[in-house]
Design a protein around this motif. Structure first.
Motif, PDB file in Angstrom:
ATOM      1  N   TRP A  33       0.822  -1.212   0.000  1.00 62.31           N
ATOM      2  CA  TRP A  33       0.000   0.000   0.000  1.00 62.31           C
ATOM      3  C   TRP A  33       0.858   1.264   0.000  1.00 62.31           C
ATOM      4  O   TRP A  33       0.598   2.201  -0.756  1.00 62.31           O
ATOM      5  N   LEU A  34       1.925   1.272   0.814  1.00 64.85           N
ATOM      6  CA  LEU A  34       2.741   2.472   0.963  1.00 64.85           C
ATOM      7  C   LEU A  34       3.831   2.595  -0.090  1.00 64.85           C
ATOM      8  O   LEU A  34       4.146   3.710  -0.535  1.00 64.85           O
ATOM      9  N   ALA A  35       4.424   1.469  -0.485  1.00 61.85           N
ATOM     10  CA  ALA A  35       5.551   1.518  -1.433  1.00 61.85           C
ATOM     11  C   ALA A  35       5.440   0.364  -2.422  1.00 61.85           C
ATOM     12  O   ALA A  35       6.170  -0.631  -2.320  1.00 61.85           O
ATOM     13  N   PRO A  36       4.508   0.451  -3.385  1.00 64.88           N
ATOM     14  CA  PRO A  36       4.291  -0.663  -4.313  1.00 64.88           C
ATOM     15  C   PRO A  36       5.525  -1.044  -5.130  1.00 64.88           C
ATOM     16  O   PRO A  36       5.732  -2.228  -5.426  1.00 64.88           O
ATOM     17  N   ASP A  37       6.353  -0.056  -5.488  1.00 65.69           N
ATOM     18  CA  ASP A  37       7.562  -0.374  -6.271  1.00 65.69           C
ATOM     19  C   ASP A  37       8.529  -1.225  -5.459  1.00 65.69           C
ATOM     20  O   ASP A  37       9.151  -2.160  -5.982  1.00 65.69           O
ATOM     21  N   VAL A  38       8.671  -0.890  -4.181  1.00 67.85           N
ATOM     22  CA  VAL A  38       9.527  -1.696  -3.305  1.00 67.85           C
ATOM     23  C   VAL A  38       8.907  -3.076  -3.096  1.00 67.85           C
ATOM     24  O   VAL A  38       9.601  -4.095  -3.076  1.00 67.85           O
ATOM     25  N   ALA A  39       7.590  -3.115  -2.964  1.00 62.25           N
ATOM     26  CA  ALA A  39       6.902  -4.379  -2.712  1.00 62.25           C
ATOM     27  C   ALA A  39       7.090  -5.361  -3.860  1.00 62.25           C
ATOM     28  O   ALA A  39       7.196  -6.578  -3.646  1.00 62.25           O
ATOM     29  N   LYS A  40       7.144  -4.838  -5.093  1.00 55.23           N
ATOM     30  CA  LYS A  40       7.323  -5.731  -6.246  1.00 55.23           C
ATOM     31  C   LYS A  40       8.650  -6.480  -6.171  1.00 55.23           C
ATOM     32  O   LYS A  40       8.762  -7.612  -6.623  1.00 55.23           O
ATOM     33  N   SER A  41       9.646  -5.835  -5.580  1.00 58.76           N
ATOM     34  CA  SER A  41      10.966  -6.461  -5.493  1.00 58.76           C
ATOM     35  C   SER A  41      11.012  -7.608  -4.490  1.00 58.76           C
ATOM     36  O   SER A  41      11.965  -8.384  -4.472  1.00 58.76           O
ATOM     37  N   THR A  42       9.984  -7.716  -3.640  1.00 58.01           N
ATOM     38  CA  THR A  42       9.964  -8.805  -2.651  1.00 58.01           C
ATOM     39  C   THR A  42       9.480 -10.118  -3.249  1.00 58.01           C
ATOM     40  O   THR A  42       9.412 -11.125  -2.551  1.00 58.01           O
ATOM     41  N   ALA A  43       9.101 -10.095  -4.539  1.00 56.61           N
ATOM     42  CA  ALA A  43       8.633 -11.329  -5.186  1.00 56.61           C
ATOM     43  C   ALA A  43       9.674 -12.438  -5.097  1.00 56.61           C
ATOM     44  O   ALA A  43       9.343 -13.617  -4.971  1.00 56.61           O
ATOM     45  N   PHE A  44      10.957 -12.038  -5.147  1.00 65.13           N
ATOM     46  CA  PHE A  44      12.032 -13.042  -5.094  1.00 65.13           C
ATOM     47  C   PHE A  44      12.010 -13.811  -3.780  1.00 65.13           C
ATOM     48  O   PHE A  44      12.232 -15.026  -3.752  1.00 65.13           O
ATOM     49  N   ILE A  45      11.715 -13.110  -2.675  1.00 69.04           N
ATOM     50  CA  ILE A  45      11.665 -13.776  -1.363  1.00 69.04           C
ATOM     51  C   ILE A  45      10.578 -14.852  -1.360  1.00 69.04           C
ATOM     52  O   ILE A  45      10.786 -15.972  -0.898  1.00 69.04           O
ATOM     53  N   GLY A  46       9.395 -14.486  -1.879  1.00 73.30           N
ATOM     54  CA  GLY A  46       8.304 -15.450  -1.944  1.00 73.30           C
ATOM     55  C   GLY A  46       8.625 -16.629  -2.826  1.00 73.30           C
ATOM     56  O   GLY A  46       8.309 -17.784  -2.488  1.00 73.30           O
ATOM     57  N   LYS A  47       9.266 -16.364  -3.975  1.00 72.15           N
ATOM     58  CA  LYS A  47       9.627 -17.458  -4.888  1.00 72.15           C
ATOM     59  C   LYS A  47      10.623 -18.415  -4.246  1.00 72.15           C
ATOM     60  O   LYS A  47      10.531 -19.627  -4.418  1.00 72.15           O
TER      61      LYS A  47
END
Length: 410
Positions: A33-47
């Motif tokens: 919600w606050l930083a969507p661009d930063v949040a997109k980079s966390t996809a690697f952690i989930g993968k």
């Protein structure tokens, strides 16, 4: 500062895993919600987290099932038959619920000339043939591809054969099983971080704007799954245990359903379910077989998806459904759901099989599959959560029910 950090770390370690996962979930939502661009980079952690679960699950199932059967002592009771009955009963009941809900709240789809570049199976016989071929698959390829039907078949065969081996061999196998279990527990400890990455990246990338056009269809789908999870399954468990089923139901939903919702993979959730079964005090010889088997054939969520989307297409095309056809659809959906994991694309690609009951051509049926992919962010998550949490629920219900019956007759 160091003392404060140490105190916070100690307190975090003492917090239950479920609480940590909820914290990761909330943190992921806030970051998206606050930083969507930063949040997109966390996809690697989930993968990384999902890949770790998927990597450890096949070898865990193979070693654990083989060790359990090899070290099974004569006279020990297992409860596989009643668990299988509950799996089939729950899947069929879910299909019936979906038929009733779709009749009361019919959904309409916007069908176009869009094609889907996937290949659906040609009939139920093809699904069953695929399952049979999975049973006789090469064991190395089964482990590499995550073919749990093949893994189970080889694990059971090897376990039976090793029962006649020396005590040392069986002890080594038991030690190997314990070693793999330690690795699994280590992977599961990273669940809060993995859930954080999955939630943040999914919300930041997809959002839910595209789902608004299918809100009614999603409401019927998710409503059916919630009804099965909170009404039908508790009734089945109550019939088996003759006591309040909700503590067990809510435990399974909380500790298995949450992780399954975000990993969207029954296979990836097998280690989580095995760990939960152990904490519930269930018999290892039973749950080591029933949990991976349930990840393959216990598919209440898939039955709901197949039925609801098929009847949505039927309603859109103005086809009248009578009671016998509705019952037949429930049976077909239950059978197809049991074969869903053996088909590339899961439950969605089995929709054309159900559509064929109503004479719907494959071109239109595959457009329904395309709708399924659009709403898959929620549909697949909820479906997996229901499927996976029910594996533990029915295993526990059967085990506890048989133990209670044995005490009464003793």
């Amino acid at each position: 500062m160091t003392a404060v950090s140490s105190s916070l770390m100690h307190r975090f370690k003492r917090t239950s895993l479920v609480t940590q996962i909820v914290i990761g979930l909330i943190a992921g939502i806030v970051l998206a919600w606050l930083a969507p661009d930063v949040a997109k980079s966390t996809a690697f952690i989930g993968k990384v987290f999902v890949s770790a679960l998927k990597a450890v699950a096949p070898i865990l199932v193979f070693v654990l099932v083989m060790a359990s059967i090899a070290n099974h002592k004569h006279g020990q009771e297992t409860h596989i038959r009643p668990i299988l009955f509950l799996y089939l009963l729950g899947t069929f009941a879910a299909a019936v619920v979906a038929v009733i809900a779709s009749t009361l709240f019919p959904s309409s789809l916007v069908l176009s000339a869009q094609d889907v570049a996937v290949t659906a199976p040609g009939g139920i016989s093809e699904v069953l043939q695929s399952l049979l071929l999975s049973v006789v698959d090469n064991p190395v390829r089964a482990l590499m591809d995550g073919n749990f039907i093949g893994i189970l078949a080889w694990a059971i065969g090897m376990g039976i054969a090793i029962r006649h081996a020396g005590e040392t061999t069986r002890t080594v196998l038991e030690d190997l099983s314990n070693g793999v279990t330690v690795i699994v527990r280590l992977v599961i400890r990273f669940a809060p971080l993995g859930i954080f990455g999955l939630v943040a990246s999914t919300l930041a990338t997809s959002g839910f704007g595209a789902l608004l056009g299918y809100l009614h269809l999603l409401t019927v789908l998710i409503g059916c799954m919630l009804f099965v999870a909170l009404v039908v399954n508790p009734l089945i468990v109550f019939w088996k245990l003759r006591r309040n089923p909700f503590p067990l139901v809510l435990t399974c939903l909380r500790e298995s359903g949450i992780t399954a919702f975000f990993t969207r993979s029954s296979a990836a959730n097998i280690p989580v379910n095995l760990e939960l079964s152990k904490r519930l005090g269930l018999h290892e010889d039973t749950y080591s077989v029933s949990i991976p088997l349930g990840a393959t054939i216990n598919m209440a969520g898939a039955a709901i998806t197949i039925t609801v989307l098929t009847l949505a297409a039927v309603h859109t095309l103005g086809i009248v459904v009578d009671v016998p056809t509705a019952v037949l659809l429930s049976v077909v959906a239950a059978i197809c759901a049991c074969g869903a994991s053996g088909v590339a694309g899961g439950s969605l690609l089995l929709i054309p099989l159900a559509c064929s009951l109503f004479g719907i051509p494959s071109e239109i049926a595959m457009q329904v599959v395309a709708v399924g992919f659009i709403i898959g962010v929620l549909q697949d998550s909820a479906e997996t959560a229901l499927n996976s949490s029910t594996d533990v629920l029915f295993t526990a219900a059967a085990c506890l029910g048989e133990e209670e019956r044995a005490r009464r007759t003793a």
